[in-house]
Design a protein around this motif. Structure first.
Motif, PDB file in Angstrom:
ATOM      1  N   ARG A 175       0.834  -1.202   0.000  1.00  0.00           N
ATOM      2  CA  ARG A 175       0.000   0.000   0.000  1.00  0.00           C
ATOM      3  C   ARG A 175       0.868   1.251   0.000  1.00  0.00           C
ATOM      4  O   ARG A 175       0.550   2.240  -0.672  1.00  0.00           O
ATOM      5  CB  ARG A 175      -0.938  -0.001   1.209  1.00  0.00           C
ATOM      6  CG  ARG A 175      -2.181  -0.868   0.977  1.00  0.00           C
ATOM      7  CD  ARG A 175      -3.158  -0.776   2.129  1.00  0.00           C
ATOM      8  NE  ARG A 175      -2.720  -1.597   3.262  1.00  0.00           N
ATOM      9  CZ  ARG A 175      -2.782  -1.242   4.535  1.00  0.00           C
ATOM     10  NH1 ARG A 175      -3.235  -0.024   4.855  1.00  0.00           N
ATOM     11  NH2 ARG A 175      -2.388  -2.047   5.490  1.00  0.00           N
ATOM     12  N   GLY A 176       1.985   1.217   0.698  1.00  0.00           N
ATOM     13  CA  GLY A 176       2.910   2.342   0.685  1.00  0.00           C
ATOM     14  C   GLY A 176       3.516   2.540  -0.692  1.00  0.00           C
ATOM     15  O   GLY A 176       3.665   3.680  -1.178  1.00  0.00           O
ATOM     16  N   LEU A 177       3.846   1.441  -1.352  1.00  0.00           N
ATOM     17  CA  LEU A 177       4.401   1.518  -2.702  1.00  0.00           C
ATOM     18  C   LEU A 177       3.358   2.061  -3.682  1.00  0.00           C
ATOM     19  O   LEU A 177       3.671   2.893  -4.541  1.00  0.00           O
ATOM     20  CB  LEU A 177       4.862   0.132  -3.139  1.00  0.00           C
ATOM     21  CG  LEU A 177       5.683   0.035  -4.436  1.00  0.00           C
ATOM     22  CD1 LEU A 177       6.700  -1.097  -4.345  1.00  0.00           C
ATOM     23  CD2 LEU A 177       4.770  -0.207  -5.637  1.00  0.00           C
ATOM     24  N   PHE A 178       2.098   1.618  -3.531  1.00  0.00           N
ATOM     25  CA  PHE A 178       1.029   2.103  -4.401  1.00  0.00           C
ATOM     26  C   PHE A 178       0.812   3.605  -4.207  1.00  0.00           C
ATOM     27  O   PHE A 178       0.585   4.342  -5.177  1.00  0.00           O
ATOM     28  CB  PHE A 178      -0.280   1.359  -4.117  1.00  0.00           C
ATOM     29  CG  PHE A 178      -0.216  -0.123  -4.396  1.00  0.00           C
ATOM     30  CD1 PHE A 178       0.825  -0.676  -5.120  1.00  0.00           C
ATOM     31  CD2 PHE A 178      -1.208  -0.972  -3.901  1.00  0.00           C
ATOM     32  CE1 PHE A 178       0.883  -2.043  -5.364  1.00  0.00           C
ATOM     33  CE2 PHE A 178      -1.160  -2.336  -4.146  1.00  0.00           C
ATOM     34  CZ  PHE A 178      -0.110  -2.872  -4.885  1.00  0.00           C
ATOM     35  N   THR A 179       0.894   4.074  -2.944  1.00  0.00           N
ATOM     36  CA  THR A 179       0.734   5.494  -2.649  1.00  0.00           C
ATOM     37  C   THR A 179       1.818   6.308  -3.371  1.00  0.00           C
ATOM     38  O   THR A 179       1.533   7.338  -4.004  1.00  0.00           O
ATOM     39  CB  THR A 179       0.827   5.754  -1.139  1.00  0.00           C
ATOM     40  OG1 THR A 179      -0.190   4.996  -0.478  1.00  0.00           O
ATOM     41  CG2 THR A 179       0.658   7.232  -0.833  1.00  0.00           C
ATOM     42  N   GLU A 180       3.052   5.820  -3.293  1.00  0.00           N
ATOM     43  CA  GLU A 180       4.171   6.510  -3.935  1.00  0.00           C
ATOM     44  C   GLU A 180       3.997   6.523  -5.457  1.00  0.00           C
ATOM     45  O   GLU A 180       4.233   7.550  -6.112  1.00  0.00           O
ATOM     46  CB  GLU A 180       5.480   5.814  -3.554  1.00  0.00           C
ATOM     47  CG  GLU A 180       6.722   6.510  -4.088  1.00  0.00           C
ATOM     48  CD  GLU A 180       8.003   5.793  -3.682  1.00  0.00           C
ATOM     49  OE1 GLU A 180       9.092   6.267  -4.085  1.00  0.00           O
ATOM     50  OE2 GLU A 180       7.923   4.763  -2.976  1.00  0.00           O
TER      51      GLU A 180
END
Length: 396
Positions: A28-33
């Motif tokens: 989810r953090g990677l998707f946000t970035e």
């Protein structure tokens, strides 16, 4: 679909994606970035300060693709993926053991490869180089299905639609050949009625604005080909103001209307019998025009493609248009020979007629000479007889 709809749709999908606790926190953090990066990229590459409709559509598609790829890798953090993980997913997609959420074969695999696994998301995870190496033999699929409907089938579908606006949308999609999203974005001012000097019927010039089209399509204006399109525009436009949209409904409602009509008529696409969709009306127009003698360059221009586009090749091949041309040339040669023979026969007939006319004239002339000679002979005999009678009377 209007810009506001796509914006809301993307923002809702992004929020749902990033708040989904079933997806591991690392991803989810990677998707946000990635989504932040993509939003900025779309602004800069398109030279806009605010994201437009096409950008929101692109971003929404990314949210669905990210979910799919995450499912294929079993929700494992992408930064921890091994070469074997990527190889297994790649082989599964190619072999058909990994399917879509509906259990179907993933048809747009190359899009997932180029935009996710070889693209920025895997680059952020540090796995793009491995993915490119694993997929070294991957090639874009150039053999996509051919699917279209005939003009006769299209007319049967339109006949069962209830409202003039519904029929107008169908006719514009089939006549102009743009996708339904662009047609649904048309305003009254985009439809200009005109009548060319010497033309037997009026027509409309439909202006397809850049902001309503896919980025790969050229903004252009196209003339209507069918009188039915003109008739329904004449019926609908007078009720609108200049800046009003032609249609009060969006893509979901349009698709629902078409599904109802297709169900009633039992219409299917050629050659595979697939269910008819709004997208098929565009390819159906292309096939219809190709069959009616338009060149691929002319059809490409109407579709908004570049002249160098090879998109129509699969339809030309399926319709056997290239194989028909040599046959057509042979028929034209045969017709040419027959025309030459006919011309020779007509020439002989003409000479024969002229000869007959000359003979008739000669016979008429000779008959007149004979008649004149007979008249003179008669007169000479009559005078001779009169002279003899006159002599006898004097002697007597």
């Amino acid at each position: 679909m209007y810009m506001g709809d796509w914006k809301k749709r993307y923002e809702s999908a992004r929020e749902a994606l990033l708040a989904d606790n079933r997806i591991c926190a690392a991803n989810r953090g990677l998707f946000t970035e990635f989504l932040a990066y993509e939003e900025y990229k779309l602004k800069r590459t398109n030279s806009v300060s605010v994201l437009d409709t096409h950008s929101y559509c692109t971003l929404w598609n990314y949210t669905t693709r990210l979910r799919s790829v995450n499912r294929w890798f079993g929700n494992k953090p992408w930064k921890e993926l091994t070469r074997a993980d990527i190889q297994n997913v790649y082989d599964g997609l190619e072999d058909g053991t990994i399917t879509s959420a509906r259990g179907e074969l993933v048809k747009e695999r190359e899009t997932f490869y180029s935009r996710i696994m070889r693209g920025k998301p895997f680059e952020l995870a540090g796995k793009a180089a491995i993915a490119r190496e694993v997929m070294q033999f991957s090639r874009p699929n150039t053999n996509r299905d051919v699917r279209f409907i005939s003009e006769e089938t299209f007319r049967s579908i339109v006949e069962v639609m209830l409202r003039p606006e519904q029929r107008l949308l169908a006719w514009l999609c089939f006549d102009i050949g743009e996708n339904a999203t662009a047609i649904l974005s048309l305003r009254k001012r985009d439809c200009v009625r005109q009548s060319e000097p010497g033309a037997s019927e009026p027509e409309y010039r439909i202006n397809l604005r850049r902001e309503t089209l896919k980025r790969s399509r050229r903004p252009r204006s196209e003339l209507t080909n069918y009188r039915e399109t003109v008739a329904y525009l004449d019926q609908v436009l007078p009720t609108l103001r200049e800046d009003d949209l032609l249609f009060e409904f969006g893509a979901p409602q349009a698709a629902k209307v078409l599904r109802r009509a297709v169900k009633i008529t039992g219409a299917t696409c050629q050659p595979g019998g697939q269910v008819v969709t709004l997208k098929d009306l565009r390819s159906s127009m292309a096939c219809d025009l190709l069959r009616k003698g338009w060149t691929t360059d002319e059809v490409n221009a109407r579709l908004g493609h570049r002249p160098s586009s090879r998109e129509l090749d699969k339809y030309v091949n399926f319709l056997a248009l290239d194989r028909q041309r040599p046959k057509k040339k042979m028929h034209e040669t045969q017709i040419g020979v027959l025309l030459d023979r006919l011309e020779a026969m007509q020439q002989r007939e003409k000479l024969h007629t002229q000869r007959q006319e000359r003979l008739s004239e000669e016979l008429e002339r000779l008959q007149k000479q004979v008649d004149e000679q007979n008249r003179r002979t008669y007169e000479d005999v009559r005078r001779l007889i009169e002279q003899r009678f006159s002599t006898k009377r004097r002697i007597g």
